[in-house]
Write an enzyme that holds these catalytic residues in place. Structure first.
Site, mmCIF file in Angstrom:
data_model
loop_
_atom_site.group_PDB
_atom_site.id
_atom_site.type_symbol
_atom_site.label_atom_id
_atom_site.label_comp_id
_atom_site.label_asym_id
_atom_site.label_seq_id
_atom_site.Cartn_x
_atom_site.Cartn_y
_atom_site.Cartn_z
ATOM 1 N N LYS A 35 22.357 47.317 -5.890
ATOM 2 C CA LYS A 35 23.639 46.861 -5.350
ATOM 3 C C LYS A 35 23.870 45.388 -5.701
ATOM 4 C CE LYS A 35 21.276 45.897 -0.994
ATOM 5 N NZ LYS A 35 20.872 46.487 0.284
ATOM 6 N N ARG A 131 23.561 48.989 12.880
ATOM 7 C CA ARG A 131 24.587 48.603 11.914
ATOM 8 C C ARG A 131 25.342 49.873 11.551
ATOM 9 N NH1 ARG A 131 22.597 45.465 6.613
ATOM 10 N NH2 ARG A 131 22.002 47.601 6.099
ATOM 11 N N TYR A 256 26.829 11.964 -2.219
ATOM 12 C CA TYR A 256 27.803 12.037 -1.125
ATOM 13 C C TYR A 256 27.152 11.708 0.211
ATOM 14 C CZ TYR A 256 31.113 14.436 -4.236
ATOM 15 O OH TYR A 256 31.971 14.759 -5.251
ATOM 16 N N MET A 304 28.804 19.896 -6.497
ATOM 17 C CA MET A 304 29.260 21.138 -7.129
ATOM 18 C C MET A 304 28.608 21.359 -8.491
ATOM 19 S SD MET A 304 33.129 22.399 -8.031
ATOM 20 C CE MET A 304 33.754 22.335 -6.374
HETATM 21 C C1 LIG Z 1 19.523 46.687 0.382
HETATM 22 C C2 LIG Z 1 18.946 47.911 0.964
HETATM 23 C C3 LIG Z 1 17.652 48.333 0.603
HETATM 24 C C4 LIG Z 1 16.730 47.509 -0.259
HETATM 25 O O1 LIG Z 1 16.176 46.474 0.506
HETATM 26 P P1 LIG Z 1 15.117 45.431 -0.093
HETATM 27 O O2 LIG Z 1 14.721 44.614 1.068
HETATM 28 O O3 LIG Z 1 15.851 44.632 -1.116
HETATM 29 O O4 LIG Z 1 14.026 46.248 -0.691
HETATM 30 C C5 LIG Z 1 17.224 49.563 1.092
HETATM 31 N N1 LIG Z 1 18.012 50.307 1.903
HETATM 32 C C6 LIG Z 1 19.233 49.917 2.292
HETATM 33 C C7 LIG Z 1 20.027 50.779 3.207
HETATM 34 C C8 LIG Z 1 19.733 48.702 1.855
HETATM 35 O O5 LIG Z 1 20.949 48.291 2.255
#
Ligand SMILES: *Cc1c(COP(=O)(O)O)cnc(C)c1O
Length: 363
Positions: A35, A131, A256, A304
């Site tokens: 993802k 969640r 800054y 930046m």
């Molecule tokens: C992102 C995610 C993972 C992978 O998690 P990692 O900590 O990167 O291994 C697995 N399952 C779900 C549902 C996720 O959202």
């Protein structure tokens, strides 16, 4: 060509990291979680490197799954956030994507729309993360409804996600595993619980499929360990160059808001990287940076396009010299701690200005 600010993606390291998943979870199939543009490393680039090494992919959004299918990937692809609209459901069916089913809203859409093909479903159980997913008391009824639903492929599969698996001493994970096992014991479909932390720290959570994310990228899911300590190899290193070396005397402020004052005369290096590239703005004074392979501290605020480092009075560094922000000899886990964040946000945060360079070398 002279590359100012660039991330090297060490693609060969990925097979080593997959091997570590196999060693840790020898009886499970591997779903590679790609993802968010493969955690900032490039979705198709990473998927290609994983193609023959893993059993399936997981993405968050429908569009990410569609992109993989359009590029020709034929493995199982699970969409972890599922669908919210009729159009998304249609895309899942058209592109043969598995889906996480986590709400009655999705069930209503499913019942509302006749499919040309059956949809492969992973019933998401909320075992404590709060969640997404169905609560324990809802699972049986959902199972019955989905079983009766003609547009859903049987058997149903099941998944849950851990809230605290990165803490090896937190009994919450034990409770989540027990609850998931209890709720799904009588169902025959495939089951999946473990993320990277589950794979490495909670053997009981490995089940039919493990969902490996961060560890594929060579990064530790645990705050107290680096990827190297877990025998993982980082995929990404981030580099830039010095664009100026300047002498300052004692008691001068830098950057800054003047957050840093020199205590002595020294040489300052100005590096062409900033939060506009994804370098964390909250990296604190003293965050290590490698200039020609030597550790020097970040001083002043991250801006930046630039950061400043204290090279020391005797430094021979000059404009054009190589700088490493993380990667070789500088674990990203260490930088994340200095920036009060986690490595996930650093790799996902690399911006399009940063040139990506693929490399066959291994760090
Ligand atoms: C992102 C995610 C993972 C992978 O998690 P990692 O900590 O990167 O291994 C697995 N399952 C779900 C549902 C996720 O959202």
């Amino acid at each position: 060509m002279f590359r100012t600010t660039y991330a090297v993606i060490h693609l060969k390291s990925i097979s080593h990291n997959v091997q570590q998943v196999r060693l840790a979870a020898p009886y499970s199939k591997i779903m590679a979680v790609v993802k968010a543009n493969a955690y900032g490393h490039g979705l198709l680039r990473v998927a290609k490197s994983l193609n023959r090494l893993v059993d399936g992919f997981a993405v968050a959004r429908v569009q990410e799954g569609v992109r993989l299918r359009k590029a020709g990937f034929q493995q199982k692809i699970v969409v972890l956030e599922g669908f919210t609209t009729h159009i998304e459901l249609q895309n899942l069916v058209d592109y043969d994507l598995d889906v996480s089913l986590h709400s009655t809203h999705q069930l209503e859409i499913l019942n509302d729309q006749t499919q040309s093909k059956q949809l492969a479903v992973w019933v998401k159980i909320d075992s404590g993360m709060n969640r997404l997913g169905f609560k324990a008391h809802e699972v049986h009824a959902i199972y019955e409804q989905l079983t009766a639903c003609g547009s859903v492929k049987k058997p149903l599969n099941f998944m849950t996600h851990f809230a605290n698996a990165d803490d090896k001493n937190d009994s919450k994970t034990t409770q989540q595993i027990a609850l998931f096992n209890e709720l799904t014991a009588n169902y025959v479909g495939e089951k999946s619980m473990a993320n990277s932390a589950g794979i490495l720290a909670w053997q009981d959570s490995q089940a039919d499929w493990v969902r490996a994310g961060i560890m594929l990228f060579g990064i530790s899911p645990f705050a107290d360990l680096t990827g190297a300590e877990l025998n993982l190899k980082p995929l990404m290193s981030l580099h830039s160059h010095l664009i100026a070396v300047r002498s300052i005397s004692a008691n001068e402020t830098v950057g800054y808001s003047g957050t840093w004052v020199s205590s002595h005369a020294t040489k300052l290096g100005v590096v062409a990287i900033g939060y506009g590239d994804g370098y964390p703005r909250h990296a604190k004074i003293g965050t290590p940076v490698l200039v020609n392979g030597e550790r020097v501290p970040l001083v002043g605020r991250v801006s930046m396009d630039m950061i400043t480092v204290d090279l020391g009075l005797d430094s021979n560094a000059k404009a054009g010299d190589k700088v490493t922000l993380w990667g070789e000899n500088l674990p990203i886990e260490e930088i994340a701690i200095c920036a009060n964040t986690i490595p996930y946000t650093l790799i996902c945060g690399i911006t399009p200005r940063v040139e990506i360079v693929e490399s066959q070398s291994v760090i």
